[in-house]
Design an enzyme around this catalytic site. Sequence first.
Site, short mmCIF file in Angstrom:
data_model
loop_
_atom_site.label_atom_id
_atom_site.label_comp_id
_atom_site.label_asym_id
_atom_site.label_seq_id
_atom_site.Cartn_x
_atom_site.Cartn_y
_atom_site.Cartn_z
N CYS A 2 0.76 -1.15 0.01
CA CYS A 2 0.03 0.12 0.08
C CYS A 2 0.97 1.07 -0.01
O CYS A 2 2.09 1.20 -0.03
CB CYS A 2 -0.91 0.11 1.27
SG CYS A 2 -2.08 -1.44 1.17
N LEU A 51 -3.64 -1.41 -1.29
CA LEU A 51 -3.61 -2.65 -2.23
C LEU A 51 -4.11 -3.87 -1.39
O LEU A 51 -3.77 -4.32 -0.48
CB LEU A 51 -2.05 -3.08 -2.57
CG LEU A 51 -2.09 -4.32 -3.48
CD1 LEU A 51 -2.60 -4.31 -4.99
CD2 LEU A 51 -0.33 -4.70 -3.50
N VAL A 54 -5.37 -8.99 2.16
CA VAL A 54 -6.22 -9.84 3.06
C VAL A 54 -7.37 -8.90 3.22
O VAL A 54 -7.32 -7.96 3.63
CB VAL A 54 -5.14 -9.94 4.35
CG1 VAL A 54 -5.86 -10.55 5.45
CG2 VAL A 54 -3.93 -10.72 4.19
N ASN A 75 0.96 0.25 5.78
CA ASN A 75 1.40 -0.30 4.48
C ASN A 75 2.29 -1.55 5.06
O ASN A 75 3.13 -1.46 5.66
CB ASN A 75 2.44 0.41 3.71
CG ASN A 75 3.14 -0.38 2.76
OD1 ASN A 75 2.71 -1.25 2.19
ND2 ASN A 75 4.46 -0.03 2.50
N VAL A 267 12.21 -13.74 -15.53
CA VAL A 267 12.53 -12.51 -16.53
C VAL A 267 13.90 -12.51 -17.13
O VAL A 267 14.76 -13.02 -16.51
CB VAL A 267 12.15 -11.18 -16.28
CG1 VAL A 267 13.17 -10.75 -15.13
CG2 VAL A 267 12.10 -10.10 -17.20
#
EC number: 6.3.5.4
Length: 586
Positions: A2, A51, A54, A75, A267
Amino acid sequence: MCGILAVLGCSDDSQAKRVRVLELSRRLKHRGPDWSGIHHHGDCYLAHQRLAIVDPASGDQPLFNEDKRIAVTVNGEIYNHEELRALLPNHKFRTGSDCDVIAHLYEEYGENFVEMLDGMFSFVLLDSRDNTFIAARDAFGITSLYIGWGLDGSVWISSELKGLHDECENFEVFPPGHVYSSKTEGFRRWYNPPWFSEAIPSTPYDPLVLRGAFEQAVIKRLMTDVPFGVLLSGGLDSSLVAAVTARHLAGTKAAKRWGSQLHSFCVGLEGSPDLKAGKEVADYLGTVHHEFLFTVQDGIDAIEDVIYHIETYDVTTIRASTPMFLMSRKIKSLGVKMVISGEGSDEIFGGYLYFHKAPNKEEFHRETCRKIKALHQYDCLRANKATSAWGLEARVPFLDKEFVNLAMSIDPEAKMIKPDQGRIEKWILRKAFDDEERPYLPKHILYRQKEQFSDGVGYSWIDGLKAHAEQHVTDKMMLNAGHIFPHNTPTTKEGYYYRMIFERFFPQNSAKLTVPGGPSVACSTATAVAWDASWSKNLDPSGRAATGVHDLAYENHVPIGNLKSKKMDSVSLGNAVGPQELTIRS
């Protein structure tokens, strides 16, 4: 992850100030695109960009105690929140969020409750009963946090520099493992493990104890109400994370909701070491594997966006952050909101290749202590911000408090690298998971040589960055570097190039002071450079700079002068808001 922003004790409580706080909070919206909230009391504001991982349905922030006189913006992830709720039988919780315990713990235990939290976090808590506040950051600085001071006497706290840098007269990194209290107007260290003194430990190495502690660290991080996966480069650390996750996923709440089929992500440039090793591990573990290919030009096109989001000009961090930044966007586009990653292992176990030259166990241990203390400026910064740029959360089980404290209590003689005895870097970690009856990994993966992330995605990535910088920074610019950048003067054209971009985004003097400096080879601290006299002639942060150690060290590699930066036709990333079309293999 967050995004949080707090403005405390400001002289202006007008509607215009509220609008400005909301405007600044929106600069953090990439960290928390799911919801935003603000709490205003008197001369204080708490803002939040969420974000939802949970309890997505009801965990909106800021959060409050029962009478709403204590508010908190957080956060983080509190992995032991259920155990903490059990300690608060007389409290009523409004949500199922893991962070909901914080306001109640403060009400019950006061400022000392921070030691009870097991997780990664940064938060600001406002107590309107006496108009005081506290702010805190997790033990290792896994979550990013900054603190600043305004001319009006206000205190500003933000997840990222961009939330406060143009409103504060002075600002700095909020130190990990600390609490800031308005009552004392100062910091107090809450995380004080025995290893922090750098005294040499003597606990005998027990491979099964070490293995068990890491497995528990991974299991804790399977707490999620959203789809997740693992980052899998095929190196030791990410492979162990994937192997342990795959072994323990079945039967968890996450598996019941999302299934027990683990997704993995890698990646790299075409033909890179990580892509090859990552696929081999994924096939062995049976994960649903996703490969993301990028070109050198793709990465170069993204550099400005990377520096804006990562908020550093450190060469190593930018090199490694760029492919992670590109990968994170593609992971998020697949509907995944959380990944588990392998940061922290090299610092704890002396995994960087320069540790081969450690003169004795005492120096080896002290260097690991220094590296862990600096993690928030390097790998934690990268893992947090490169993923958060796209609303993706990264969890790091190697930086579990209990696991770190256990690993750092082991006699460092067991960690020493002794090739003549078959002990390569991180031998004790490899040995702990070398199970003949139920193998976690194939032997050659378990004993694969260390690759730094920026090397493993493809050696031409770093060489291409250097060639690109050569085209944009002249010899004359380098001659004047000390006058233009007197603090942390760049010593290479690549470093100069990154510094120019950083200062365009963050021109304040305080901003440049948030970035570490000093000589380094293969990610060493300045102190460890003295371990080998030859290193002072090649202070490059790549693992290949550890000459005589890495199989593809620079003395065996093509010189940068023989390379040219070349425009690729396949992809143009553009800016952060434009579409990126990387090749995906699933």
